[in-house]
Design a protein around this motif. Structure first.
Motif, PDB file in Angstrom:
ATOM      1  N   PHE A  17       0.820  -1.212   0.000  1.00  0.00           N
ATOM      2  CA  PHE A  17       0.000   0.000   0.000  1.00  0.00           C
ATOM      3  C   PHE A  17       0.857   1.267   0.000  1.00  0.00           C
ATOM      4  O   PHE A  17       0.355   2.357   0.252  1.00  0.00           O
ATOM      5  N   ARG A  18       2.137   1.128  -0.312  1.00  0.00           N
ATOM      6  CA  ARG A  18       3.028   2.274  -0.396  1.00  0.00           C
ATOM      7  C   ARG A  18       3.600   2.403  -1.800  1.00  0.00           C
ATOM      8  O   ARG A  18       3.752   1.404  -2.510  1.00  0.00           O
ATOM      9  N   VAL A  19       3.945   3.635  -2.146  1.00  0.00           N
ATOM     10  CA  VAL A  19       4.602   3.869  -3.433  1.00  0.00           C
ATOM     11  C   VAL A  19       6.083   3.526  -3.281  1.00  0.00           C
ATOM     12  O   VAL A  19       6.767   4.109  -2.432  1.00  0.00           O
ATOM     13  N   PRO A  20       6.611   2.557  -4.059  1.00  0.00           N
ATOM     14  CA  PRO A  20       8.037   2.207  -3.924  1.00  0.00           C
ATOM     15  C   PRO A  20       8.908   3.377  -4.354  1.00  0.00           C
ATOM     16  O   PRO A  20       8.680   3.995  -5.397  1.00  0.00           O
ATOM     17  N   LEU A  97       8.062  11.257  -7.308  1.00  0.00           N
ATOM     18  CA  LEU A  97       7.742  10.454  -6.127  1.00  0.00           C
ATOM     19  C   LEU A  97       6.718  11.171  -5.254  1.00  0.00           C
ATOM     20  O   LEU A  97       5.757  10.558  -4.765  1.00  0.00           O
ATOM     21  N   ARG A  98       6.901  12.474  -5.075  1.00  0.00           N
ATOM     22  CA  ARG A  98       5.967  13.231  -4.231  1.00  0.00           C
ATOM     23  C   ARG A  98       4.563  13.231  -4.835  1.00  0.00           C
ATOM     24  O   ARG A  98       3.573  13.026  -4.128  1.00  0.00           O
ATOM     25  N   ASN A  99       4.461  13.388  -6.159  1.00  0.00           N
ATOM     26  CA  ASN A  99       3.145  13.411  -6.799  1.00  0.00           C
ATOM     27  C   ASN A  99       2.472  12.045  -6.775  1.00  0.00           C
ATOM     28  O   ASN A  99       1.252  11.949  -6.611  1.00  0.00           O
ATOM     29  N   ASN A 104      -1.542   8.562  -4.142  1.00  0.00           N
ATOM     30  CA  ASN A 104      -1.825   7.419  -3.278  1.00  0.00           C
ATOM     31  C   ASN A 104      -2.648   7.840  -2.055  1.00  0.00           C
ATOM     32  O   ASN A 104      -3.554   7.127  -1.620  1.00  0.00           O
ATOM     33  N   TRP A 105      -2.282   9.020  -1.495  1.00  0.00           N
ATOM     34  CA  TRP A 105      -3.020   9.509  -0.322  1.00  0.00           C
ATOM     35  C   TRP A 105      -4.438   9.949  -0.697  1.00  0.00           C
ATOM     36  O   TRP A 105      -5.375   9.777   0.077  1.00  0.00           O
ATOM     37  N   LEU A 106      -4.611  10.541  -1.886  1.00  0.00           N
ATOM     38  CA  LEU A 106      -5.917  11.058  -2.282  1.00  0.00           C
ATOM     39  C   LEU A 106      -6.900   9.954  -2.641  1.00  0.00           C
ATOM     40  O   LEU A 106      -8.114  10.187  -2.630  1.00  0.00           O
ATOM     41  N   ILE A 157      -5.843   0.119  -2.586  1.00  0.00           N
ATOM     42  CA  ILE A 157      -6.555   0.954  -1.608  1.00  0.00           C
ATOM     43  C   ILE A 157      -7.978   1.227  -2.074  1.00  0.00           C
ATOM     44  O   ILE A 157      -8.947   1.093  -1.316  1.00  0.00           O
ATOM     45  N   SER A 158      -8.133   1.601  -3.348  1.00  0.00           N
ATOM     46  CA  SER A 158      -9.460   1.872  -3.893  1.00  0.00           C
ATOM     47  C   SER A 158     -10.340   0.630  -3.851  1.00  0.00           C
ATOM     48  O   SER A 158     -11.517   0.693  -3.481  1.00  0.00           O
ATOM     49  N   THR A 159      -9.764  -0.517  -4.198  1.00  0.00           N
ATOM     50  CA  THR A 159     -10.537  -1.765  -4.194  1.00  0.00           C
ATOM     51  C   THR A 159     -11.041  -2.100  -2.799  1.00  0.00           C
ATOM     52  O   THR A 159     -12.217  -2.437  -2.608  1.00  0.00           O
ATOM     53  N   LEU A 160     -10.168  -2.000  -1.814  1.00  0.00           N
ATOM     54  CA  LEU A 160     -10.560  -2.345  -0.445  1.00  0.00           C
ATOM     55  C   LEU A 160     -11.587  -1.368   0.114  1.00  0.00           C
ATOM     56  O   LEU A 160     -12.571  -1.778   0.745  1.00  0.00           O
ATOM     57  N   LEU A 161     -11.355  -0.059  -0.090  1.00  0.00           N
ATOM     58  CA  LEU A 161     -12.237   0.944   0.498  1.00  0.00           C
ATOM     59  C   LEU A 161     -13.604   1.000  -0.169  1.00  0.00           C
ATOM     60  O   LEU A 161     -14.571   1.495   0.427  1.00  0.00           O
TER      61      LEU A 161
END
Length: 670
Positions: A17-20, A97-99, A104-106, A157-161
């Motif tokens: 669930f993290r961006v590598p 990476l920041r974007n 990922n957070w949004l 994340i989208s699938t689970l939520l």
């Protein structure tokens, strides 16, 4: 399954669930793919949302059918517009990476926003409208998974939520058709997640193979002159960059070693650049760097007969390679010329400022047997210059070689030091300038190592800061100082020194407070001494820490005032109790008019701010008299007493009482 295996599995799940961040090429490929697919994702969300909202207009309240979908659609449209703009921008790996992380957070709030809206809308619908909600959520999440496939973490994340609340909600309705739809959606989503993992793996492999192919092509094809120039050029100053510098260093070192010639490395660091950069911003800082780089280039190109190569190593640091058998006098002359040019004013809107520079030199074959070691020696010369001879050039010498070896030895022994056994404290009185009564003692650390003997605090304190041991050392010594101070008369105060590492971390101050509270010694009798360097290390954090210490009742003194780089505006912003005037001004106060004026200004400053002044290093009666005349309130120095062990304090105080009683005793026959 063992605890270690469980932790390993847990870390692996979290990583999903993290961006590598360890593969810049993969990140860039993900970003490029997103530029094409994110608009499609938001188009699906907006169009499907409008369709559902339109159906529910006659059935549900206006805020659910008009306001909420409008807000969600506007958010999606803004993100679409933002992504479309990125197509024509060149992004660094850090920006990419920041974007991706922002994306990922949004995903979570956006997914939850649409899901929550759907669930709120559902009760208002008839059978067909409710079926449309179920269909809307199922189709939309499938479209989102496909659109987010290049960023696996966001897709998961989208699938689970979306899917978990969706399946649970419609399964609990009890309606057989909706339960079947929920189960079917769950199975399809599971299959899609499987496809997602396979696709992501293949995508990452494709990126890796493409990178490998490019590397092989780079190895087999010669770079063009322009590409080579750009790869070795600093884009800001247009000087050769760090990569080019070390390539040239390796080559010139090999040549000098083979031919028996003398070679020197120099490292330049701009003094005072960081405050200018922090206060006026990076735009002004960049313009100053460009100007400084141009001055260094001009000096180096006009310096002969030696050939001087120059480069920007990074930040405000520049490198020099001096070939052609330069002598020590040549190096000092070069350093002097560069220093003189750097010190000229910089007229950069909105400021007109001046800087200086410190330079470290090291020469082969007198020093070092490798290019890397030669650079390290020059770097240590720079460190020595900034610490002891700021604004000057220093050439690495045998004395510095002994110092650097001693520094390594001290650091090694500190790592195995038992602070409770090897570290000790001595106490120096602080005396009222008028009454000559002792008002407190400053605790000073001493280290007697079994191998080295007595080690100066000037050596072991910076070493402890460098290797991250200053805080445990501070804690051990503070506990002992508080135990000793409990035996003193109630009128006496304890002064204790803190480093930048003690006050520039929230947990550092909290641990100090805990030690004071556990000791039972009144916080109101403690003065923590903080240097100007510690304050400027992180002024905001230092300000917060000082306020915390003041809140619990402690006093705070600014130590060694006049030798650091804090501005008067900083001093005015700190809730200080005392300012300690550095001994370097006191030593020649009766011979040096400049020192006299400085101390006079400092004592006046203290009076204006209603802060007590303490003079350090008073060794003669003449110095004492001058400090009294200038209005200094407290004195510390050898004139009254040298630092003493804890066991000698009682005798010292007894002798002082006897002396004072003799001074006030009535004369015989009176």
């Amino acid at each position: 399954m063992t605890s270690a295996n469980i932790k390993s599995v847990g870390r692996a799940v979290i990583q999903l669930f993290r961006v590598p961040s360890d593969n810049p090429d993969l990140m860039r490929a993900q970003f490029d793919a997103f530029l094409k697919q994110i608009p499609l994702l938001y188009f699906i969300l907006i169009s499907n949302t409008i369709a559902v909202a339109y159906t529910f207009v006659p059935l549900a309240p206006a805020w659910l059918t008009l306001i909420v979908p409008s807000v969600l659609s506007a958010l999606a449209a803004l993100r679409t517009f933002w992504w479309l703009r990125q197509r024509h921008l060149v992004r660094s790996d850090a920006d990419i990476l920041r974007n991706l992380r922002v994306t990922n957070w949004l995903v979570a709030p956006i997914s939850l926003g649409f899901v929550t809206w759907s669930f709120l809308l559902y009760p208002y619908g008839d059978v067909f409208a409710k079926g449309q909600v179920a269909f809307y959520m199922a189709v939309t999440v499938i479209g989102c998974i496909f659109s987010l496939m290049h960023l696996r973490s966001a897709a998961l994340i989208s699938t689970l939520l979306v899917n978990i609340p969706y399946v649970v909600f419609f399964f609990l309705t009890g309606e057989p058709t909706l339960k079947a739809i929920a189960i079917n959606t769950l199975l399809v989503s599971g299959a899609m997640v499987t496809v997602l993992f396979i696709y992501y793996r293949d995508f990452a492999d494709l990126v890796a193979s493409r990178k490998s192919l490019l590397v092989k092509q780079a190895e087999t094809e010669a770079l063009s002159d322009e590409n080579f120039r750009l790869a070795n050029l600093d884009p800001l100053t247009e000087l050769p960059n760090r990569r080019r510098f070390f390539t040239d260093l390796a080559r010139t070192f090999s040549d000098a070693k083979r031919e028996g010639n003398r070679l020197a490395v120099g490292i330049i660091d701009l003094d005072g650049f960081k405050p200018v950069n922090d206060i006026y911003g990076h735009t002004v800082g960049d313009r100053i760097l460009i100007d400084a780089a141009g001055r260094i280039r001009e000096v180096c190109e006009g310096f002969g007969p030696q050939h001087v190569q120059y480069a920007r190593l990074g930040g405000d640091e520049f490198g020099l390679l001096i070939v052609g058998n330069p002598t020590d006098d040549d190096l000092l002359e070069l350093g002097q010329k560069i220093g003189d040019r750097i010190r000229l004013p910089y007229a950069v809107d909105p400021i007109n400022t001046a800087l200086s520079c410190s330079i470290g030199f090291a020469a082969f074959p007198q020093i070092a047997s490798s290019a890397e070691a030669l650079y390290e020696c020059a770097d240590y010369s720079l460190y020595h210059a900034k610490r002891h001879l700021r604004g000057q050039a220093v050439i690495f010498s045998k004395e510095l070689e002994v110092e650097i070896r001693s520094r390594s030895v001290i650091e090694g022994l500190l790592r195995t030091c038992d602070f409770d056994v090897e570290m000790d404290l001595v106490f120096q009185p602080i005396v009222d300038a008028v009454s000559e009564h002792t008002v407190g003692f400053e605790a000073l650390a001493r280290w007697r190592n079994p191998a080295l003997g007595w080690v100066s605090p000037a050596d072991f304190v910076p070493a402890a800061e460098r290797i991250g041991l200053i805080r445990p050392m501070t804690h051990a010594l503070l506990k002992r100082a508080l135990v000793a101070a409990r035996n003193w008369p109630d009128a006496l105060r304890l002064s204790f020194n803190l480093s930048a590492h003690d006050i520039c971390a929230a947990e550092g101050i909290l641990s100090l407070i805990a030690i004071v509270e556990r000791s039972g010694f009144p916080a109101s009798r403690i003065d923590f001494e903080i240097t100007e360097t510690a304050v400027t290390f992180d002024f905001v954090r230092a300000q917060q820490s000082i306020a915390t210490l003041k809140a619990m009742g402690c006093g705070v003194s600014l130590d060694d005032f006049g030798t650091g780089y804090s501005s008067l505006s900083h001093v005015h912003k700190l809730p200080l109790n005392k300012i300690k005037i550095d001994r370097s001004f006191v030593a020649d106060i009766n011979e040096n008019a400049a020192s006299l004026k400085i101390i006079k200004s400092l004592t006046s400053l203290c009076d204006d701010m209603e802060i007590a002044s303490v003079a350090e290093g008073v060794e003669t009666y003449a110095q004492l008299e001058t400090m009294r005349r200038l209005g200094c309130q407290f004195i510390q120095g050898y004139y009254f007493a040298r630092p003493m062990p804890e066991s000698a304090i009682a005798d010292y105080l007894r002798t002082e009482r006897q002396r004072n009683s003799c001074l006030v005793a009535p004369k015989a026959g009176a």
